[in-house]
Design a protein around this motif. Structure first.
Motif, PDB file in Angstrom:
ATOM      1  N   SER A   1       0.836  -1.197   0.000  1.00  0.00           N
ATOM      2  CA  SER A   1       0.000   0.000   0.000  1.00  0.00           C
ATOM      3  C   SER A   1       0.876   1.254   0.000  1.00  0.00           C
ATOM      4  CB  SER A   1      -0.926  -0.009   1.209  1.00  0.00           C
ATOM      5  OG  SER A   1      -0.197   0.260   2.376  1.00  0.00           O
ATOM      6  N   HIS A   2       0.318   2.373  -0.470  1.00  0.00           N
ATOM      7  CA  HIS A   2       1.092   3.616  -0.515  1.00  0.00           C
ATOM      8  C   HIS A   2       1.653   4.009   0.841  1.00  0.00           C
ATOM      9  CE1 HIS A   2      -0.971   5.067  -4.502  1.00  0.00           C
ATOM     10  NE2 HIS A   2      -0.732   3.772  -4.501  1.00  0.00           N
ATOM     11  N   PRO A   3       0.859   3.964   1.909  1.00  0.00           N
ATOM     12  CA  PRO A   3       1.441   4.343   3.216  1.00  0.00           C
ATOM     13  C   PRO A   3       2.604   3.442   3.611  1.00  0.00           C
ATOM     14  CG  PRO A   3      -0.954   4.299   3.356  1.00  0.00           C
ATOM     15  CD  PRO A   3      -0.590   3.729   2.023  1.00  0.00           C
TER      16      PRO A   3
ATOM     17  N   THR B   1       3.516  13.218   3.695  1.00  0.00           N
ATOM     18  CA  THR B   1       2.614  12.071   3.568  1.00  0.00           C
ATOM     19  C   THR B   1       2.251  11.516   4.939  1.00  0.00           C
ATOM     20  OG1 THR B   1       3.520  11.500   1.421  1.00  0.00           O
ATOM     21  CG2 THR B   1       2.366   9.758   2.590  1.00  0.00           C
TER      22      THR B   1
ATOM     23  N   GLN C   1      -0.438  13.814   6.254  1.00  0.00           N
ATOM     24  CA  GLN C   1      -1.717  13.643   5.555  1.00  0.00           C
ATOM     25  C   GLN C   1      -2.390  12.326   5.933  1.00  0.00           C
ATOM     26  OE1 GLN C   1      -0.788  13.988   1.392  1.00  0.00           O
ATOM     27  NE2 GLN C   1      -0.211  16.129   1.643  1.00  0.00           N
ATOM     28  N   THR C   2      -1.590  11.280   6.017  1.00  0.00           N
ATOM     29  CA  THR C   2      -2.171   9.986   6.334  1.00  0.00           C
ATOM     30  C   THR C   2      -2.755   9.991   7.737  1.00  0.00           C
ATOM     31  OG1 THR C   2      -0.514   8.985   4.906  1.00  0.00           O
ATOM     32  CG2 THR C   2      -1.725   7.496   6.341  1.00  0.00           C
TER      33      THR C   2
ATOM     34  N   ARG D   1      -4.045  12.470   9.247  1.00  0.00           N
ATOM     35  CA  ARG D   1      -5.287  13.220   9.226  1.00  0.00           C
ATOM     36  C   ARG D   1      -6.402  12.382   8.594  1.00  0.00           C
ATOM     37  NH1 ARG D   1      -6.590  18.040   6.052  1.00  0.00           N
ATOM     38  NH2 ARG D   1      -4.809  17.504   4.792  1.00  0.00           N
ATOM     39  N   TYR D   2      -6.071  11.624   7.539  1.00  0.00           N
ATOM     40  CA  TYR D   2      -7.102  10.944   6.766  1.00  0.00           C
ATOM     41  C   TYR D   2      -7.559   9.635   7.407  1.00  0.00           C
ATOM     42  CZ  TYR D   2      -9.608   8.818   2.947  1.00  0.00           C
ATOM     43  OH  TYR D   2     -10.572   8.228   2.195  1.00  0.00           O
ATOM     44  N   SER D   3      -6.606   8.847   7.886  1.00  0.00           N
ATOM     45  CA  SER D   3      -7.014   7.535   8.374  1.00  0.00           C
ATOM     46  C   SER D   3      -6.039   7.029   9.426  1.00  0.00           C
ATOM     47  CB  SER D   3      -7.077   6.555   7.194  1.00  0.00           C
ATOM     48  OG  SER D   3      -7.008   5.228   7.664  1.00  0.00           O
ATOM     49  N   ARG D   4      -6.557   6.850  10.643  1.00  0.00           N
ATOM     50  CA  ARG D   4      -5.695   6.395  11.733  1.00  0.00           C
ATOM     51  C   ARG D   4      -5.168   4.989  11.477  1.00  0.00           C
ATOM     52  NH1 ARG D   4      -7.065  10.794  12.836  1.00  0.00           N
ATOM     53  NH2 ARG D   4      -6.603  12.023  14.655  1.00  0.00           N
TER      54      ARG D   4
ATOM     55  N   ASP E   1      -4.599   3.463   8.472  1.00  0.00           N
ATOM     56  CA  ASP E   1      -3.518   3.513   7.480  1.00  0.00           C
ATOM     57  C   ASP E   1      -2.255   4.075   8.120  1.00  0.00           C
ATOM     58  OD1 ASP E   1      -4.487   2.463   5.049  1.00  0.00           O
ATOM     59  OD2 ASP E   1      -5.710   4.235   4.731  1.00  0.00           O
TER      60      ASP E   1
ATOM     61  N   SER F   1      -1.017  -4.152   6.351  1.00  0.00           N
ATOM     62  CA  SER F   1      -1.966  -3.577   5.383  1.00  0.00           C
ATOM     63  C   SER F   1      -3.081  -4.564   5.097  1.00  0.00           C
ATOM     64  CB  SER F   1      -1.268  -3.262   4.053  1.00  0.00           C
ATOM     65  OG  SER F   1      -0.286  -2.300   4.232  1.00  0.00           O
TER      66      SER F   1
ATOM     67  N   PHE G   1      -7.090  -4.390   6.280  1.00  0.00           N
ATOM     68  CA  PHE G   1      -8.173  -4.445   5.306  1.00  0.00           C
ATOM     69  C   PHE G   1      -9.150  -5.560   5.647  1.00  0.00           C
ATOM     70  CE2 PHE G   1      -9.886  -6.166   1.297  1.00  0.00           C
ATOM     71  CZ  PHE G   1     -10.703  -5.100   0.975  1.00  0.00           C
TER      72      PHE G   1
ATOM     73  N   TYR H   1      -9.631  -6.902   8.584  1.00  0.00           N
ATOM     74  CA  TYR H   1     -10.333  -6.573   9.819  1.00  0.00           C
ATOM     75  C   TYR H   1     -11.488  -5.613   9.528  1.00  0.00           C
ATOM     76  CZ  TYR H   1     -11.233  -5.088  14.564  1.00  0.00           C
ATOM     77  OH  TYR H   1     -11.849  -4.817  15.765  1.00  0.00           O
ATOM     78  N   ARG H   2     -11.185  -4.591   8.692  1.00  0.00           N
ATOM     79  CA  ARG H   2     -12.240  -3.625   8.372  1.00  0.00           C
ATOM     80  C   ARG H   2     -13.401  -4.284   7.656  1.00  0.00           C
ATOM     81  NH1 ARG H   2      -9.077   1.992   6.825  1.00  0.00           N
ATOM     82  NH2 ARG H   2      -7.524   0.712   5.830  1.00  0.00           N
TER      83      ARG H   2
END
Lengths: 568, 568
Positions: B130-132, B385, B388-389, B391-394, B396, B423, B427, B429-430
């Motif tokens: 994944s990007h992160p 990054t 930003q990450t 802020r967007y998703s704990r 990730d 990663s 996914f 788990y979600r």
């Protein structure tokens, strides 16, 4: 709070005489029924037969305190016994003191793992064993167990933990078949199969009630044990070479905490983990099925604690790893058990037997037990599910088939592991190349359907693209490819609307891809819009820069986008 | 078909003089620019400096035949050098012949793995980084590499492959700092940073064109190498203790196939796999980015073959594992390379240098190279990054943070592996506990929205439940729980409609669960309906027994179900 960790407190205070009667009767029936299989599964694990009795006493009593299922009966089970044998084969010789100690360590480790998973609320872990993988694993294990019993039925030796090893080791022995053993083994086998198939109907025709007939039919192994033991004793067949259980120490299980070196713990860690997982899945699915029948509920996380405590109790009382057993649970349920007290009464019953009558089991032929195992285990072989899965989904079937093949060829641990990895891998692969559809409007409605499947209206300058998957790292690049291809092949496009009705998640990778797509479409003078973004997804998008950067808009519905962009 | 595996055939026949001029110029510029970094990355990998030159010759030439990117420049890169050092540390001592041979084996193995993945069309594997995780891995690797160069800048020794090991080994050495080395190292560092930050603007103010100014600014390392080499030679600083590259064998790379024992192949297999994956991801994402700028396309699967062939070529020509290098590719692109021929010209240029001028590099101080590496590598550290990450998703962010921490603390291999596992785990788990929403009708429309978020109309005897996830093994039990709870809490319910607009897949496990739910709701006199089942999902359902067993109906739209069941 206390009730959550000690479910016994939720039923014991309301206990009354009518329940007591039912539970004592169920306990009595279970005691008689499970002795043969308890001995058999201990032998299957390569352990002394008496270990199977020990495993039915303290673990069951402890489960009564901590378990949430009213009818689950705890003890040695076939699959776990097979996995125990596979795990211990690497560390000690069957029959040695070291082998027995390793079994105790395995039980303690499983107990610790299960309790830790329960306290950490990791019951959901069992969800990652898919149904086809479990079914395939059980089928293959059933075949493996039957193969392992084959030599005992013939009175010859065989070794191995895979089907190939078994076959290779048993074939040269075939000329040495021991006829008296074969007669006992094959006779028991035929008797048990006949009992399963015809006894119930026959007994009902003779006037017995359905329940009693069922109970008698299930008592087949008990009759077989009594008869063959008596025959062997009467003709002293053990001196003629029929293998028997031999002398079983009388008395209660020896208490003590196993204290091996650190290396042993380490070697047994992964097997213990797999045993825990398989035991938990088997117990919980059975517990849930039976609870559903009586409109009760069980708590998977508390079940982890209950099973873990049972295994710990087994480890300190000379037993092997345990789980909720299929046949003993069904017997308990059918015999009318009302509360976990029934299990406790059965445990006391078996303790009484262990304390007094074990001498009588000396002449019990191993072949009788082998026949008992073989008949009960072949119910695990589930051809119907295999066929249904093949029809429904080739990829689910492939996971199932690989699990079966690898379990047979490489053994139980490799089989279950590859099954889990394959299930997850297949799911990721499927979601990494999602289905997508260009949508058009169903005439005179607010509904949008795939252009390829339905007769719908379209605009030439607007494309409605529905991506049928959550957008995440595995399909982020696919998303970019799909959109770039769309724009490249339709130069008249001015607007692209991504319809997000099936997008349940946009992770950070997909967010980056959407930003990149937005920037590139902007260069190509195409506006990017989103529609039908779900509430939770939108909440997260608002925390990113995408809504600001987006060249187009975010519409509540596809229909709103259609109306808006039509006039454009 | 031949063109697919030999992309050179798609551009070489159309080659003409104008392209030749541009490519030769780009090749010349790249030759000069990449010599310092090629030497530096070989040292970073613990190999003789000349290996870095070898790695820039044959691998690049071979890539020209097989690669689909027009501008990707192949050679030693920082991350791969770091991973090579980590992989080889376990098998041999840096500087020994065995160490060099192991590097060749690693290159051959990576080559074989990459080609195999290419032929099997497994380019999609890279999607699972994944990007992160990639960003976190690059950041941590940048820090690790900078830390590894710190001691060379000071003229002291240090070892280790984790940040802690580096710090522990360098701190006791600090008093022994070698002042002339420090002056060269720190001086180069300051010079390079200043060049990066100010040279371009300054040179443009002096009247240079933007492109030329940019080129000069990027030539900082070349000036630094020339100047410090001259200083070291002039004052014979190597005799004063300044570490220099030393004598480099002149001539072309030695050809030969490495023939180590089987054990070495086995030990290096996992590192080679990780190196392949990381090298591929870095090369392909860069290749795609640059191809997009010129509206070209690259083929990930053919890139695997191109990179694999390059690594194989490296392994048989005395080189280390290679990949598409960030800085050399950008130099190539900016210098106006039009076709892969530019890379071939650069390779020939470096071959010429290796053949003739390597004597001149004897006095090149190691500290200069360390400063070169440090400056270029710190661009990998990507704090934006990270922010930003967060802020967007704990979740990730947590995968990213764990990747950084583990790479720093446990080394590159552990870092990248845990990143991938996390990663995928997150996914799963979600998706195993999906969002679900009870829906109501938006007044006077055909739209349905969540009751919790919108003001909508509802029926008391019909529940519309939208499950926001594909139904598969990991959430099959969750699905059962959700539906049983719904029915248990609303005794007035007569119909449950599962709205499947977000269900992109129903696997065999979920199918079994749906059949179980259908049977249990039937007992409770509740009919189960499905709505908005997607085409591909419906195609599969038709092959199962569910449509026949279903107590309710399968509606095309939620609105159709609403109208139908309203009259009921």
């Amino acid at each position: 709070m206390i009730k959550r960790y000690f479910p016994i407190l939720s039923w014991l205070p309301h206990y009354h005489r009518r329940l007591l009667g039912a539970d004592v009767l169920a306990g009595l029936i279970v005691t008689m029924m499970v002795i043969p299989q308890s001995l058999a599964y201990a032998l299957l694990a390569g352990l002394p037969a008496v270990v199977g009795l020990y495993a039915s006493i303290l673990p069951q009593l402890v489960y009564t305190l901590f378990g949430t299922s009213r009818t689950l009966a705890i003890g040695p089970v076939a699959i776990i016994a097979l996995m125990t044998a596979a795990a211990l084969s690497g560390v000690a010789t069957p029959g040695s003191a070291a082998y027995l100690e390793a079994a105790l360590v395995l039980a303690v480790l499983s107990g610790v793992i299960l309790i830790a998973m329960g306290l950490l609320k990791m019951g959901f872990f069992s969800n990652f064993l898919s149904h086809p993988v479990i079914s395939g694993f059980l089928t293959a294990s059933g075949i493996l167990i039957a193969a392992s019993q084959f030599s005992a039925l013939l009175g010859v030796d065989s070794q191995g933990f895979t089907l190939v090893e078994r076959l290779v080791s048993v074939i040269p022995e075939l000329p040495k078949v021991h006829i008296p053993t074969l007669i006992i083994g094959a006779g028991t086998l035929v008797f048990l199969i006949a009992m399963r198939r015809y006894a119930k109907v026959l007994l009902q025709q003779w006037g017995l009630s359905a329940m009693l007939a069922d109970l008698f039919a299930k008592a087949g192994p008990v009759f077989a044990v009594l008869t063959t033991t008596w025959i062997t004793w009467f003709w002293q067949l053990d001196e003629a070479g029929v293998a028997v259980v031999g002398s079983i120490p009388m008395g209660l299980p020896p208490l003590g905490i196993p204290m091996p070196d650190a290396a042993l713990w380490q070697v047994l860690l992964v097997p213990a983990l797999l045993i825990s997982l398989v035991g938990f899945v088997e117990s919980v699915s059975m517990g849930q099925m039976l609870a559903a029948k009586r409109r009760q509920r069980i708590s998977p996380n508390q079940e982890l604690i209950g099973l873990g405590a049972a295994n710990l109790a087994g480890g300190v009382s000379g037993a092997m790893p345990v789980a909720g057993g299929l046949s003993r649970t069904v017997i308990n349920f059918d015999a009318g058990a009302q509360t976990p007290a029934a299990g406790a009464f059965a445990a006391l019953g078996i303790a009484l037997v262990t304390f007094t009558f074990t001498g009588w089991l000396h002449y019990l032929p191993i072949a009788t037990l082998a026949a008992t195992i073989t008949v009960s285990i072949l119910t695990l072989v589930d051809v119907a599910t295999l066929r249904q899965t093949w029809r429904y989904s080739r990829s689910d079937f492939s996971a199932m088939a690989m699990t079966i093949v690898l379990t047979l060829v490489e053994g139980v641990e490799a089989g279950i592991l590859i099954g889990v990895v394959l299930s997850i891998g297949l799911f990721l692969y499927r979601t990494s190349r999602p289905n997508s559809a260009l949508l058009g409007r169903v005439a005179d409605s607010e509904q949008f359907r795939s252009i390829a499947r339905h007769d719908v209206e379209t605009h030439s300058h607007v494309a409605f693209l529905r991506i049928d998957e959550s957008l995440y790292f595995a399909n982020a690049r696919y998303l970019e490819d799909t959109l770039y291809n769309l724009v490249a092949t339709r130069p008249e496009l001015e607007h692209v609307v991504i319809v997000c009705s099936a997008v349940n998640l946009i992770d950070a990778s997909a967010l980056e891809s959407l930003e990149a797509i937005n920037a590139r479409l902007k260069d190509a003078n195409v506006k990017l819009h989103l529609a039908e973004v779900k509430g939770p997804v939108m909440d997260k998008l608002k925390r990113s820069d995408l809504p600001k950067q987006l060249t187009g808009r975010i519409f509540l519905s596809t229909y709103a986008a259609w109306r808006e962009l039509d006039n454009d």
